[in-house]
Motif scaffolding. Structure first.
Motif, PDB file in Angstrom:
ATOM      1  N   ALA A 112       1.027  -1.410   0.079  1.00 29.13           N
ATOM      2  CA  ALA A 112      -0.045   0.105  -0.078  1.00 29.13           C
ATOM      3  C   ALA A 112       0.722   1.222  -0.046  1.00 29.13           C
ATOM      4  CB  ALA A 112      -1.019  -0.107   1.170  1.00 29.13           C
ATOM      5  N   ASP A 113       1.903   1.349   0.588  1.00 31.94           N
ATOM      6  CA  ASP A 113       2.739   2.620   0.859  1.00 31.94           C
ATOM      7  C   ASP A 113       3.592   2.727  -0.542  1.00 31.94           C
ATOM      8  OD1 ASP A 113       5.160   3.761   2.485  1.00 31.94           O
ATOM      9  OD2 ASP A 113       6.049   2.525   0.982  1.00 31.94           O
ATOM     10  N   GLN A 114       4.093   1.687  -1.139  1.00 37.91           N
ATOM     11  CA  GLN A 114       4.731   1.884  -2.362  1.00 37.91           C
ATOM     12  C   GLN A 114       3.729   2.262  -3.410  1.00 37.91           C
ATOM     13  OE1 GLN A 114       8.087   1.239  -3.244  1.00 37.91           O
ATOM     14  NE2 GLN A 114       8.019   1.697  -0.723  1.00 37.91           N
ATOM     15  N   THR A 115       2.478   1.729  -3.553  1.00 38.01           N
ATOM     16  CA  THR A 115       1.607   2.017  -4.377  1.00 38.01           C
ATOM     17  C   THR A 115       1.152   3.437  -4.150  1.00 38.01           C
ATOM     18  OG1 THR A 115       0.596  -0.129  -4.507  1.00 38.01           O
ATOM     19  CG2 THR A 115      -0.967   1.610  -5.119  1.00 38.01           C
ATOM     20  N   LEU A 116       0.900   3.869  -3.106  1.00 38.56           N
ATOM     21  CA  LEU A 116       0.487   5.455  -2.930  1.00 38.56           C
ATOM     22  C   LEU A 116       1.838   6.161  -3.413  1.00 38.56           C
ATOM     23  CD1 LEU A 116      -0.969   5.392   0.543  1.00 38.56           C
ATOM     24  CD2 LEU A 116      -2.134   5.734  -1.501  1.00 38.56           C
ATOM     25  N   HIS A 117       2.879   5.896  -3.001  1.00 34.88           N
ATOM     26  CA  HIS A 117       4.255   6.523  -3.711  1.00 34.88           C
ATOM     27  C   HIS A 117       4.034   6.578  -5.350  1.00 34.88           C
ATOM     28  CE1 HIS A 117       5.823   7.056   0.176  1.00 34.88           C
ATOM     29  NE2 HIS A 117       6.273   5.922   0.470  1.00 34.88           N
TER      30      HIS A 117
END
Length: 135
Positions: A112-117
């Motif tokens: 989720a963190d990487q997708t938001l970035h």
């Protein structure tokens, strides 16, 4: 505030997207020190390591815009701010949920963190490509 044309050059959008993918890999993995990575996850004393980490992101984003459209270099600050909020929220959720790399929840959170970035970078790449297409 931003003039995004109806059509953006395919070459510009591809180049801008690739540039932000490379920037993210460099800033989030290769240039992130152990001090930054471990420090930003601590319950206390997290601010300086996180600030150093997001400054790398912001500086690299500003550099991309300085090459193509210097008036938009301030977006480096915006990128740093958004990146910091995403990373801090991930840390808070991870602490609350007490997830570790041996658990699926940790990887869901990491994803989720990487997708938001990457979504942030997609928006920035569109702005960079629009500026490049206009000039």
């Amino acid at each position: 505030m931003f003039d995004i044309p109806d059509q953006i050059s395919t070459a510009w959008i591809a180049a801008a997207s690739a540039a932000f993918l490379a920037k993210h890999f460099l800033a989030d993995f290769l240039l992130q020190t152990d001090w930054m990575a471990a420090g930003k996850e601590r319950p206390k004393g997290w601010f300086l390591p996180l600030a150093a980490h997001v400054c790398v992101h912001g500086a690299m984003t500003a550099a991309l815009f300085l090459v193509v459209s210097p008036p938009l270099a301030w977006l480096g600050f915006a990128d740093a701010l958004v990146h910091g909020v995403i990373d801090r929220q991930k840390s808070l959720v991870a602490h609350r949920a007490q997830v570790t790399p041996g658990q699926a929840g940790f990887w869901w959170l990491f994803g989720a963190d990487q997708t938001l970035h990457h979504l942030t970078h997609l928006g920035l790449a569109i702005l960079l490509a629009a500026a490049g297409s206009a000039g």
